[in-house]
Scaffold this active site. Structure first.
Site, short mmCIF file in Angstrom:
data_model
loop_
_atom_site.label_atom_id
_atom_site.label_comp_id
_atom_site.label_asym_id
_atom_site.label_seq_id
_atom_site.Cartn_x
_atom_site.Cartn_y
_atom_site.Cartn_z
N ARG A 93 2.98 -4.92 16.72
CA ARG A 93 1.58 -4.50 16.59
C ARG A 93 0.66 -5.63 17.08
O ARG A 93 -0.42 -5.37 17.59
CB ARG A 93 1.28 -4.13 15.12
CG ARG A 93 2.16 -2.99 14.60
CD ARG A 93 1.98 -2.78 13.11
NE ARG A 93 2.36 -3.96 12.34
CZ ARG A 93 2.18 -4.09 11.04
NH1 ARG A 93 1.63 -3.10 10.33
NH2 ARG A 93 2.56 -5.18 10.41
N ASP B 138 -2.23 -8.63 11.61
CA ASP B 138 -3.58 -9.09 11.26
C ASP B 138 -4.03 -10.30 12.08
O ASP B 138 -5.22 -10.63 12.09
CB ASP B 138 -3.63 -9.44 9.77
CG ASP B 138 -3.33 -8.24 8.90
OD1 ASP B 138 -3.84 -7.16 9.23
OD2 ASP B 138 -2.58 -8.37 7.92
N HIS C 205 -1.86 -8.90 1.81
CA HIS C 205 -1.56 -7.63 2.50
C HIS C 205 -2.72 -7.36 3.48
O HIS C 205 -2.98 -8.17 4.35
CB HIS C 205 -1.37 -6.55 1.43
CG HIS C 205 -0.83 -5.24 1.92
ND1 HIS C 205 -0.12 -5.09 3.08
CD2 HIS C 205 -0.90 -3.98 1.38
CE1 HIS C 205 0.23 -3.82 3.24
NE2 HIS C 205 -0.25 -3.12 2.23
N HIS D 227 5.87 -12.77 7.35
CA HIS D 227 6.08 -11.37 6.94
C HIS D 227 7.26 -11.30 5.99
O HIS D 227 8.20 -12.07 6.11
CB HIS D 227 6.35 -10.46 8.16
CG HIS D 227 6.11 -9.03 7.86
ND1 HIS D 227 7.08 -8.21 7.36
CD2 HIS D 227 4.98 -8.29 7.93
CE1 HIS D 227 6.56 -7.01 7.16
NE2 HIS D 227 5.29 -7.03 7.50
N SER E 15 0.83 -1.22 0.00
CA SER E 15 0.00 0.00 0.00
C SER E 15 0.86 1.26 0.00
O SER E 15 0.55 2.23 -0.71
CB SER E 15 -0.98 0.01 1.18
OG SER E 15 -0.32 -0.23 2.39
C1 LIG Z 1 3.22 -12.04 4.40
C2 LIG Z 1 3.69 -12.99 3.32
C3 LIG Z 1 2.96 -12.62 2.02
C4 LIG Z 1 5.20 -12.80 3.12
O1 LIG Z 1 5.55 -13.56 1.99
P1 LIG Z 1 7.08 -13.94 1.70
O2 LIG Z 1 7.95 -12.78 1.98
O3 LIG Z 1 7.11 -14.52 0.34
O4 LIG Z 1 7.33 -15.04 2.82
P2 LIG Z 1 8.44 -16.20 2.83
O5 LIG Z 1 9.67 -15.77 2.13
O6 LIG Z 1 8.53 -16.66 4.22
O7 LIG Z 1 7.73 -17.31 1.92
C5 LIG Z 1 8.38 -18.53 1.65
C6 LIG Z 1 7.32 -19.57 1.41
O8 LIG Z 1 6.59 -19.76 2.62
C7 LIG Z 1 5.20 -19.58 2.38
N1 LIG Z 1 4.58 -18.91 3.50
C8 LIG Z 1 4.92 -17.72 4.06
N2 LIG Z 1 4.03 -17.42 5.05
C9 LIG Z 1 3.16 -18.46 5.12
C10 LIG Z 1 2.02 -18.71 5.91
N3 LIG Z 1 1.58 -17.85 6.82
N4 LIG Z 1 1.34 -19.86 5.70
C11 LIG Z 1 1.75 -20.75 4.77
N5 LIG Z 1 2.81 -20.54 3.96
C12 LIG Z 1 3.49 -19.40 4.13
C13 LIG Z 1 5.16 -18.66 1.15
O9 LIG Z 1 3.88 -18.76 0.51
C14 LIG Z 1 6.30 -19.20 0.33
O10 LIG Z 1 5.87 -20.39 -0.27
P3 LIG Z 1 6.38 -20.81 -1.75
O11 LIG Z 1 7.87 -20.87 -1.63
O12 LIG Z 1 5.70 -22.12 -1.98
O13 LIG Z 1 5.91 -19.71 -2.66
C15 LIG Z 1 3.42 -14.46 3.71
O14 LIG Z 1 4.05 -14.73 4.94
C16 LIG Z 1 1.94 -14.79 3.82
O15 LIG Z 1 1.32 -15.10 2.80
N6 LIG Z 1 1.35 -14.71 5.06
C17 LIG Z 1 -0.08 -14.95 5.21
C18 LIG Z 1 -0.87 -13.73 4.80
C19 LIG Z 1 -0.70 -12.58 5.78
O16 LIG Z 1 -0.83 -12.76 6.98
N7 LIG Z 1 -0.47 -11.39 5.24
C20 LIG Z 1 -0.35 -10.19 6.06
C21 LIG Z 1 1.05 -9.69 6.06
S1 LIG Z 1 1.24 -8.33 7.15
#
Ligand SMILES: CC(C)(COP(=O)(O)OP(=O)(O)OC[C@H]1O[C@@H](n2cnc3c(N)ncnc32)[C@H](O)[C@@H]1OP(=O)(O)O)[C@@H](O)C(=O)NCCC(=O)NCCS
Length: 439
Positions: A327, A373, A271, A318, A241
């Site tokens: 938070r 969240d 997000h 994250h 954002s």
């Molecule tokens: C926030 C987020 C998008 C960060 O993504 P990122 O920087 O790519 O995270 P990572 O490097 O740890 O990801 C590595 C792998 O772990 C997975 N992973 C990360 N968080 C995960 C979670 N909460 N549940 C399951 N799998 C997850 C990713 O999808 C990725 O899988 P892939 O290699 O098969 O594509 C991710 O942690 C997520 O999707 N969290 C859940 C949604 C969420 O809470 N979003 C709010 C963020 S403030």
């Protein structure tokens, strides 16, 4: 010139001199190197922009102008009889870089009240949408409808001096922020409360007035809104954002256009929409186990089931953080201090006990800890806001504080139009072949 604007002007002039000198004297200094993987994987860890309002540390979490969330909960001014900071204060801090006094915060509250009348056509536009339109879509459209009010766009069309950009951006930012609670509440009441709207109460601060217009009069919900709107305000510049707002603003699109871009990013499930996802995931889990409070073992099984289905566990992980999000901790503290017992909040605590171990054991999730969240929806449900798909709008109202303060800084510091290079996979393959040929 109003006194906040005057204060900002002094700060911006001083920083501009420093930035010019930094670029002149150290412009060639290298800030890092980046890899092929980073280019493919969301530019993680690449320093690519400046954002003055806050800085995220992977281990410690966010600091707003150097202040952590626990420090701000203590030091920012509060409403009379209140215990949580007024979000007006964090806006002041992000905009001018100093902790505000109670008087500074009252000044902003009053300034926002003065500007807060939403033009009628905005409600007319919202009323034309199917009532089941997602609240984030309605919010984005509501903000776009307010773009008719942009003094930045009007001044640009007339022909304005570059040096004046920030002044008009400031005016738009202040006016837009002042009106967001009314737009958000209008969407909520229209969608879930039969279109019975509640007029603003101009005796209330920005957050309490939002609670009031939504239909929540209890002191505790107003207290929660003040905390909620403070802690969601900013998370440095690279999140979707903030970055989208900065990017679109860099084309000199006015603050309404730029903010809407940010909100469309916030509406994504990875997000801001994650707060809605967390609640529906918890409710589905509860349902799955017969509607009762699940045990820790059951929660662990459900997390494993979610992962096995190739889904994310919402509220965990994250892109930058590597520890529990402060938070999350602030909301956990709010729960323990003011609520003490609530079934959904207890489930949130149990998830916190079991999820990190399971996520860590996958070996691929870089941060197994909860983010903001993971907790927010449970607190809202406790006070009677059960409409999960509205939660991201509250996040958006808060996020305006950070991204708008940043946008004013962008315009004040002559931030350039963003235009990074992109390459094709073919280009990368050739580059790899060329490297191999040399070695
Ligand atoms: C926030 C987020 C998008 C960060 O993504 P990122 O920087 O790519 O995270 P990572 O490097 O740890 O990801 C590595 C792998 O772990 C997975 N992973 C990360 N968080 C995960 C979670 N909460 N549940 C399951 N799998 C997850 C990713 O999808 C990725 O899988 P892939 O290699 O098969 O594509 C991710 O942690 C997520 O999707 N969290 C859940 C949604 C969420 O809470 N979003 C709010 C963020 S403030």
């Amino acid at each position: 010139m109003d006194k906040l604007k005057e204060k900002f002007k002094v700060k911006a002039e001083a920083l501009n001199i420093e930035i010019k000198d930094i670029i002149k004297t150290h412009g060639d200094m290298k800030l890092g190197e980046y890899t092929v993987a980073q280019v493919y994987q969301g530019m993680r860890g690449m320093t690519g922009m400046v954002s003055e309002t806050s800085k995220l540390d992977a281990e410690e979490g966010i600091r707003f102008r150097g202040y952590s969330i626990p420090e701000l909960r203590k030091q920012l001014p509060k409403a009379p009889g209140g215990t949580e900071p007024l979000p007006e204060g964090i806006f002041y801090l992000m905009l001018v870089g100093e902790l505000p006094t109670t008087e500074d915060v009252s000044y902003i509250t009053n300034e926002w009240i003065k500007r807060s009348v939403v033009p009628k056509h905005v409600f007319d536009v919202l009323d034309r949408l199917p009532v089941d339109t997602h609240p984030m879509t309605q919010f984005s459209i509501g903000v776009m409808a307010m773009q008719t009010e942009s003094v930045f766009a009007k001044a640009y069309a007339k022909g304005m001096n570059k040096k004046e950009y920030w002044e008009y951006a400031y005016e738009d930012a202040m006016t837009m922020i002042s009106r967001l609670p009314r737009v958000a509440a209008y969407i909520y009441r229209r969608k879930y409360k039969g279109g019975v709207h509640i007029e603003p109460d101009h005796k209330l601060d920005w957050a309490a007035n939002l609670a009031h217009m939504l239909g929540f009069e209890e002191f505790d919900m107003k207290r929660l809104m003040r905390l909620y709107l403070t802690i969601h305000a900013d998370h440095e510049g690279g999140n979707v954002s903030a970055h989208a707002t900065h990017l679109v603003g860099s084309a000199l699109s006015d603050p309404y256009l730029a903010f809407t871009a940010g909100m469309n990013g916030l509406a994504g499930p990875l997000h801001g929409l994650a707060n809605q996802e967390v609640l529906s995931w918890i409710m589905e889990m509860k349902e799955f186990f017969g509607g009762l409070l699940p045990t820790k073992d059951q929660i662990a099984d459900y997390i494993k089931k979610t992962l096995a289905e190739g889904k994310v566990v919402p509220g965990y992980g994250h892109a930058v953080l590597r520890k529990t999000d402060p938070r999350f901790t602030a909301q956990q503290d709010f729960y323990r201090t003011y609520i003490k017992h609530d079934d959904i909040c207890e489930i949130v605590q149990m998830i916190y006990e079991v999820a990190p171990g399971i996520l860590e054991s996958t070996g691929k999730i870089k941060n197994p800890w909860p983010n903001v969240d993971a907790h927010s929806g449970a607190l809202l449900v406790h006070y009677g806001m059960h409409e999960y798909d509205f939660y991201t709008v509250l996040f958006g109202v808060s996020r305006a504080l950070g991204v708008m303060a940043s946008l004013v800084w962008d315009r004040a510091t002559g931030s350039a139009i963003e235009r990074p290079n992109s390459v094709t996979t073919d280009w990368i393959k050739k580059k790899i072949a060329a490297e191999k040929a040399v070695s």
